[in-house]
Scaffold this active site. Structure first.
Site, PDB file in Angstrom:
ATOM      1  N   HIS A   1     -16.141  10.133  10.562  1.00  0.00           N
ATOM      2  CA  HIS A   1     -16.433  11.145  10.472  1.00  0.00           C
ATOM      3  C   HIS A   1     -17.992  11.940  11.189  1.00  0.00           C
ATOM      4  O   HIS A   1     -17.996  12.838  11.914  1.00  0.00           O
ATOM      5  CB  HIS A   1     -15.264  11.670   9.764  1.00  0.00           C
ATOM      6  CG  HIS A   1     -14.488  12.574  10.918  1.00  0.00           C
ATOM      7  ND1 HIS A   1     -15.626  13.860  12.073  1.00  0.00           N
ATOM      8  CD2 HIS A   1     -13.274  13.830  10.836  1.00  0.00           C
ATOM      9  CE1 HIS A   1     -14.606  14.627  12.176  1.00  0.00           C
ATOM     10  NE2 HIS A   1     -13.490  14.806  12.021  1.00  0.00           N
TER      11      HIS A   1
ATOM     12  N   ASP B   1      -8.729   3.633  28.635  1.00  0.00           N
ATOM     13  CA  ASP B   1      -7.597   2.781  29.561  1.00  0.00           C
ATOM     14  C   ASP B   1      -8.525   1.559  29.854  1.00  0.00           C
ATOM     15  O   ASP B   1      -9.709   1.805  30.311  1.00  0.00           O
ATOM     16  CB  ASP B   1      -7.705   3.102  31.217  1.00  0.00           C
ATOM     17  CG  ASP B   1      -6.714   2.332  32.144  1.00  0.00           C
ATOM     18  OD1 ASP B   1      -7.250   0.824  31.807  1.00  0.00           O
ATOM     19  OD2 ASP B   1      -6.561   2.497  33.251  1.00  0.00           O
TER      20      ASP B   1
END
Length: 439
Positions: A166, A382
């Protein structure tokens, strides 16, 4: 019945071309990046069905396509190919060394189809650790910004298992990076959003003298996953609009119901007992006009490609009796009031006008921490086979009551609540309260 996953190849994927900095250059992180609590691993599974590749042309295996695209994306996002190094102040003084050593990448194959394992819907029929990358040799996991595993299934579907630190990026930043990998995988010459480092633009107010490290009590928290129907969510939104004349989001409704259900399940002895809710709000829009902050651009996220940590912890504190007795619209109102304070609270923090550091959190059983995974960009990634059917995050820790708001697998609608927030004594009541929302 067990389903075997075999890891077939492991390697570090380096940037596919020369990167801007010289080898060994150190990049400074922002004061938010260096919050000690952010030096942890964020783990998630991204499930892609067996749909044919877009464009209709035959393609190599998803693992090979994604590995090649990752190498290209690491040219633009070269810090992800480096390593974290700590200064004399430990993790709170971390920087990124641009070594170009690369991200850890694992290829794997599953001896079954996605249908055989119920599309990897809850509960998982394959252990999460089999679908996430195993440890890279010679480097501590917390020093390695990114690890990835692509597991191919017999049906043509695949799962991308991600582990990131993170400290490098918040959820929006990580989603932006993953979409860049997808852009290259689909044949684009460059990512749709150009990355911007600009960590120096984040405010750096003088820190208060550090107090003692927080005492982390470990709880026996249990997992609960539940779906809220779109119809029930829309009814709650309508009730809030009728009461206030204002609109609210699906996230508002989902966390309101989760917080209320948990508060009721706790059965605190005094209605005046305080309960706490905390969620992390994007503050990119509040940085506009700040020195060194890049101007927004089409397709950006409010920061023209900034992918570092840029958020503020929003806290809601209320008496347990008030949370229990209110309708969902009333609890939504409490959350919306806290959101409305965000610009002023963030501005005060930026000029050190605070008595307690809002980024130093307290982890107690009466506190619930919520994260929204529906707007980070992961559901739009995608690689050439269409977006994922669903995403499963694993941001759970035994000292921290957590609820994650996500989306159920397509074609389902509504919201999915993934929690680890109650112990055994409160588990049945919590489940019943969540279930009652859809009645």
């Amino acid at each position: 019945m067990g389903f075997a996953v075999v890891r077939t190849n492991r390697e570090f994927v380096r940037p596919s071309a020369a990167t801007p900095p010289s080898s060994g250059e150190l990049l400074e992180l922002s004061i938010i990046d260096r919050v000690v609590g952010l030096r942890h691993l964020v783990r998630s599974l991204h499930i892609f069905s067996a749909a044919a590749p877009s464009g209709g042309d035959a393609k190599p295996s998803p693992a090979r396509v994604i590995k090649e695209a990752l190498g290209k994306a690491l040219v633009d996002y070269y810090p992800f190919a480096g390593r974290f190094v700590d200064g004399g102040g430990g993790p709170g003084s971390a920087r990124v060394e641009c070594t170009g050593e690369g991200a850890w990448f694992v290829e794997a194959a599953a001896g079954c189809s996605l249908d055989d394992v119920n599309g990897l819907d809850h509960p998982l029929m394959i252990p999460e650790d089999d679908l996430l990358p195993d440890a890279a040799p010679g480097v501590h996991p917390l020093d390695l910004p990114l690890m990835m595993q692509v597991t191919e299934f017999s049906c043509g579907g695949f799962v991308v298992g991600l582990i990131s630190v993170h400290t490098m990026a918040d959820g929006l930043g990580a989603g932006q990076f993953i979409n860049a990998v997808g852009d290259y995988a689909r044949g684009l010459d460059r990512p749709r959003v150009s990355p911007v480092w600009a960590r120096e633009a984040i405010p750096s107010p003088p820190k208060l003298p550090p107090g003692p490290p927080p005492e982390l009590k470990m709880f026996q928290l249990r997992h609960v996953t539940a779906d809220l129907s779109l119809d029930s969510i829309n009814k709650a939104k309508s009730a809030y609009f009728a009461a206030t004349g204002h609109r609210c989001s699906t996230f508002d409704v989902a966390i309101a119901k989760t917080w209320q259900a948990r508060t009721r399940a706790l059965r605190l002895p005094e209605p005046t007992s305080r309960v706490n809710l905390c969620f992390f709000a994007n503050t990119r829009h509040l940085m506009a006009g700040a020195a060194a902050w890049p101007a927004p651009a089409a397709g950006g996220n409010g920061g023209n490609g900034f992918y570092g940590n840029c958020f503020y912890p929003v806290s809601v504190v209320a008496e347990s009796g008030a949370v229990e007795a209110a309708d969902v619209a009333g609890v939504v109102g409490m959350i919306r009031e806290a959101k409305a304070r965000l610009p002023a609270d963030f501005a005060r923090w930026a000029v050190a006008d605070f008595r307690e550091d809002p980024y130093e959190l307290s982890f107690t059983y009466d506190s619930l921490f919520v994260s929204d995974w529906t707007r980070l960009g992961f559901l739009e990634a995608d690689y050439g086979w269409g977006p994922p059917s669903h995403v499963i995050p694993f941001a759970y820790y035994p000292f921290m009551a957590v609820a994650i708001i996500g989306a159920p697998p397509v074609p389902k609608t509504g919201a999915r609540i993934m929690t680890q927030c109650v112990e055994d004594d409160h588990l049945p009541a919590f489940k019943e309260e969540i279930k009652a929302f859809d009645k």
